[in-house]
Enzyme design. Sequence first.
Site, PDB file in Angstrom:
ATOM      1  N   PHE A  84       0.755  -1.047  -0.176  1.00 64.38           N
ATOM      2  CA  PHE A  84       0.021  -0.056  -0.070  1.00 64.38           C
ATOM      3  C   PHE A  84       0.878   1.272  -0.028  1.00 64.38           C
ATOM      4  O   PHE A  84       1.812   1.237   0.713  1.00 64.38           O
ATOM      5  CB  PHE A  84      -0.919  -0.103   1.325  1.00 64.38           C
ATOM      6  CG  PHE A  84      -2.121  -0.980   1.438  1.00 64.38           C
ATOM      7  CD1 PHE A  84      -3.542  -0.513   0.704  1.00 64.38           C
ATOM      8  CD2 PHE A  84      -1.762  -2.092   1.570  1.00 64.38           C
ATOM      9  CE1 PHE A  84      -4.334  -1.324   0.833  1.00 64.38           C
ATOM     10  CE2 PHE A  84      -2.861  -3.050   1.664  1.00 64.38           C
ATOM     11  CZ  PHE A  84      -4.173  -2.614   1.336  1.00 64.38           C
ATOM     12  N   ASP A  85       0.380   2.217  -0.783  1.00 65.46           N
ATOM     13  CA  ASP A  85       0.693   3.454  -0.518  1.00 65.46           C
ATOM     14  C   ASP A  85       0.047   4.205   0.747  1.00 65.46           C
ATOM     15  O   ASP A  85      -0.958   3.491   1.090  1.00 65.46           O
ATOM     16  CB  ASP A  85       0.402   4.588  -1.836  1.00 65.46           C
ATOM     17  CG  ASP A  85       0.808   5.913  -1.544  1.00 65.46           C
ATOM     18  OD1 ASP A  85       1.951   6.207  -0.995  1.00 65.46           O
ATOM     19  OD2 ASP A  85      -0.015   6.680  -2.121  1.00 65.46           O
ATOM     20  N   MET A  86       0.518   5.289   1.151  1.00 64.18           N
ATOM     21  CA  MET A  86      -0.244   5.819   2.328  1.00 64.18           C
ATOM     22  C   MET A  86      -1.179   6.793   2.334  1.00 64.18           C
ATOM     23  O   MET A  86      -2.361   7.049   2.446  1.00 64.18           O
ATOM     24  CB  MET A  86       0.801   5.972   3.452  1.00 64.18           C
ATOM     25  CG  MET A  86      -0.042   6.590   4.690  1.00 64.18           C
ATOM     26  SD  MET A  86       1.261   6.948   6.282  1.00 64.18           S
ATOM     27  CE  MET A  86       1.801   8.509   5.769  1.00 64.18           C
TER      28      MET A  86
END
Length: 217
Positions: free
Chosen positions: A7-9
């Site tokens: 995941f990106d945040m």
Amino acid sequence: MIEAICFDMDGILFDTERLSVESWIAVAEKLGLGNIEKGVYGCIGLNRTDCRIFLKEVYGEDFPYDYFREQTSALFQERVEKEGLPMMKGAGELLTWLQEKGVKIALASSTGQEKVLSHLRRADFTDFFQVVIGGDMVEHSKPLPDIYLKACELLGVKPENAIAIEDSPNGIRSAAAAGMLPVMVPDMVEPTPEIEELLYHKCDSLFAVRDFLEDML
């Protein structure tokens, strides 16, 4: 075979990109720096090193980068303390579902690791991730592949067996360059035809990501 989800945040788990944009614009107006929108949207997905380079290329070497970021960070934090950390809809549900499936999960963000960990603790998300990488842990962050290659290495999976969930063009470029399967959930920036060509899939929400992954995991 899909073995991991990275995941990106910002803009994926937390609605922080919107808050960052608002903070940048407010500080730029206060300091009389003029229209900062090209800079702020161009920096989405970049770490501090590459953001500094980009802003000075756009606005000149005299751009007061350190002071500007100090002020934007202070305003951002002030709003988080006052209003709470804004969550993206479906983030907790998707992470819980993946954990129950036994899927390896990583977070690969251009944001510095200290702030990343702070956000995860605040949201009670820390235990979902086997690997957490901030942008200050690699020399160059997105759109170069370093951060995603590091995430896959630490997870012990091949990039071609991992999905990257991203909202920004720079993040998609990074995941594609690493050889991963990029899934985009657009937030502040819609994909251009160039980005569309790099996508494994596009979803309009994190709930849609779960539906997409249902038959793959």
